[in-house]
Structures are given as C-alpha cells and as structure tokens.
Motif scaffolding. Structure first.
Motif, short mmCIF file in Angstrom:
data_model
loop_
_atom_site.label_atom_id
_atom_site.label_comp_id
_atom_site.label_asym_id
_atom_site.label_seq_id
_atom_site.Cartn_x
_atom_site.Cartn_y
_atom_site.Cartn_z
N GLU A 276 -22.62 -26.15 4.56
CA GLU A 276 -21.95 -27.04 5.58
C GLU A 276 -22.07 -28.83 5.63
O GLU A 276 -21.61 -29.39 6.19
N LEU B 142 -19.65 -30.26 3.62
CA LEU B 142 -18.17 -30.39 4.46
C LEU B 142 -18.26 -31.49 5.50
O LEU B 142 -17.63 -32.24 5.79
N GLU C 74 -16.24 -34.85 5.50
CA GLU C 74 -15.15 -35.03 6.64
C GLU C 74 -15.76 -36.47 7.26
O GLU C 74 -14.82 -37.35 7.52
N LEU D 116 -10.81 -31.12 0.75
CA LEU D 116 -11.91 -30.71 1.84
C LEU D 116 -11.20 -29.41 2.37
O LEU D 116 -12.11 -28.33 2.84
N ARG E 170 -13.32 -25.76 2.41
CA ARG E 170 -13.49 -25.13 3.87
C ARG E 170 -12.98 -23.91 3.65
O ARG E 170 -13.69 -22.66 4.25
#
Length: 226
Positions: A113, A116, A120, A195, A199
C-alpha cells in the motif's frame, strides 16, 4: 538540595558553504538540466567563474568532473562544449531502463500500500506541474515515480545503477517534452496505467505497461511518433 543551574546552550556553528568546485558543478549541472545551457553551446572558464563568483581553478575541476559524466567536451584554451543528447545515448538509456524497470514491475506484485500511495502522489505531482507548464518539475516527478518502483524491488545494486541514470534521464526527458509537448498528457496516462496494473495485482500487465511507456522515447529518437 539546590538544583544546578542549567548550562547555556552551546552556540550553533555557522553552516559552511559547499567547496567552490562543488558550487560550479551544481551550477552547470542544473543549467544543463534546465536547458539554459543547450547542446552545442561553448562555455568558458571566465564566464563560469564570474557567474558563480569563484576563481578559474575550481571551474576547471568541476568541468573535468562533468566531462567524465559525458555531459560536456573540454577543448584546451577554448572552453567546454555542451554535448547534445544523442540518439545512441537515448537508446542505451532506454535499454538499461527496460532491464531494470520490467524486473521491478514484476517483483512489485502484490504491491504494498505504501508503494501505491507514493506512486499516486507522484502522478498527482506530474498532473499539477503539467497544468502549471513546469516541464522540468514534470520530469523530476516522472523520475521519482520510476525510482520508487525500482526501489520497491529491494535490490540495492539495481537502486544504485538506476540512480546513475538520473541526470541523463532528466536531461533527456526535458528535451523530449520540449520537442514533443503532446507527449506529456500521454506520459501521464501511461503512468496511470502502470499504477492501475499494480493495484489490480497483474504483474504481466504492469510489465507490459512499463515496456510500452519506457520504449516510446526510443521510437521518437528514431523519428517514429506514437
């Protein structure tokens, strides 16, 4: 029993400025990345010494270092010529990036996480800088996006190898974006695809997205638009 008086805080030592040669090196390197010093431009020791406020000796030291990095070519008694980004350099950097980044993309799945979240944030930075028209900042955010992906593989040797490409990537990225401003929006879209694949936990889709994204620079170097 009395409490001893608190001793006075020790005076803070003044921060020493970087050595003169380091200041010249940083000045020229940043000017190269910002494209204030374009390929083919001749830089003289006297002009650089005046610009940074140093003598010519540290200028020579800094220029020798930049020549070793392949950014300039020294000509005795004339100065230093800024080397343009060549098609061969672009091809070599792209080949190296593909080897490193495709491996990293495969290793990143399942993505943490924290990775990610960082990707982002970098993608948001790219969008914001693009809207502001700051191409240099877009290129920096772009590099940070990819560096985070490579770092997630947990291979320190690959990290160091990728770090060595940093300045070449920045210089190439800024030059290409100036020449092909329409690619900025496509670039941002392709980062979003990388990305999203991470995910989704789809390693092969992530590798494919990285391959397509990194390869486009080589296509442009060959005169092939995508």
């Amino acid at each position: 029993m009395s409490t001893p008086a608190t001793s006075a805080a020790a005076p803070v030592a003044p921060v020493k400025p970087p050595p003169a040669a380091e200041r010249v090196y940083a000045h020229v390197k940043q000017a190269l990345l910002d494209r204030r010093y374009e390929g083919g431009m001749l830089l003289t020791e006297g002009e650089l010494a005046t610009a940074v406020g140093v003598s010519r000796t540290p200028v020579r030291e800094a220029l020798l270092r930049l020549e070793v990095e392949g950014l300039i070519k020294l000509y005795p008694k004339k100065g230093a010529m800024v080397l343009p980004v060549s098609a061969q350099e672009i091809a070599d950097v792209v080949d190296t990036r593909l080897l490193v980044e495709e491996h990293a993309a495969r290793r990143a799945v399942p993505a943490a996480e924290s990775l990610l979240t960082e990707l982002e944030a970098r993608l948001t930075e790219m969008r914001d800088h693009s809207e502001a028209g700051d191409l240099a900042a877009v290129s920096v955010a772009d590099r940070h996006f990819h560096a985070a992906l490579v770092r997630s593989a947990g291979n320190r040797i690959l990290d160091r190898l990728y770090e060595q490409l940093r300045d070449r990537q920045l210089r190439m990225g800024i030059a290409v974006m100036h020449a092909h401003p329409d690619r900025i929006a496509k670039n941002i879209t392709e980062h979003g695809e990388i990305l999203q694949a991470l995910r989704d936990g789809d390693a092969e889709a992530a590798v494919d997205a990285v391959h397509r994204h990194v390869s486009w620079v080589r296509h442009l170097a060959r005169g092939e638009d995508r």
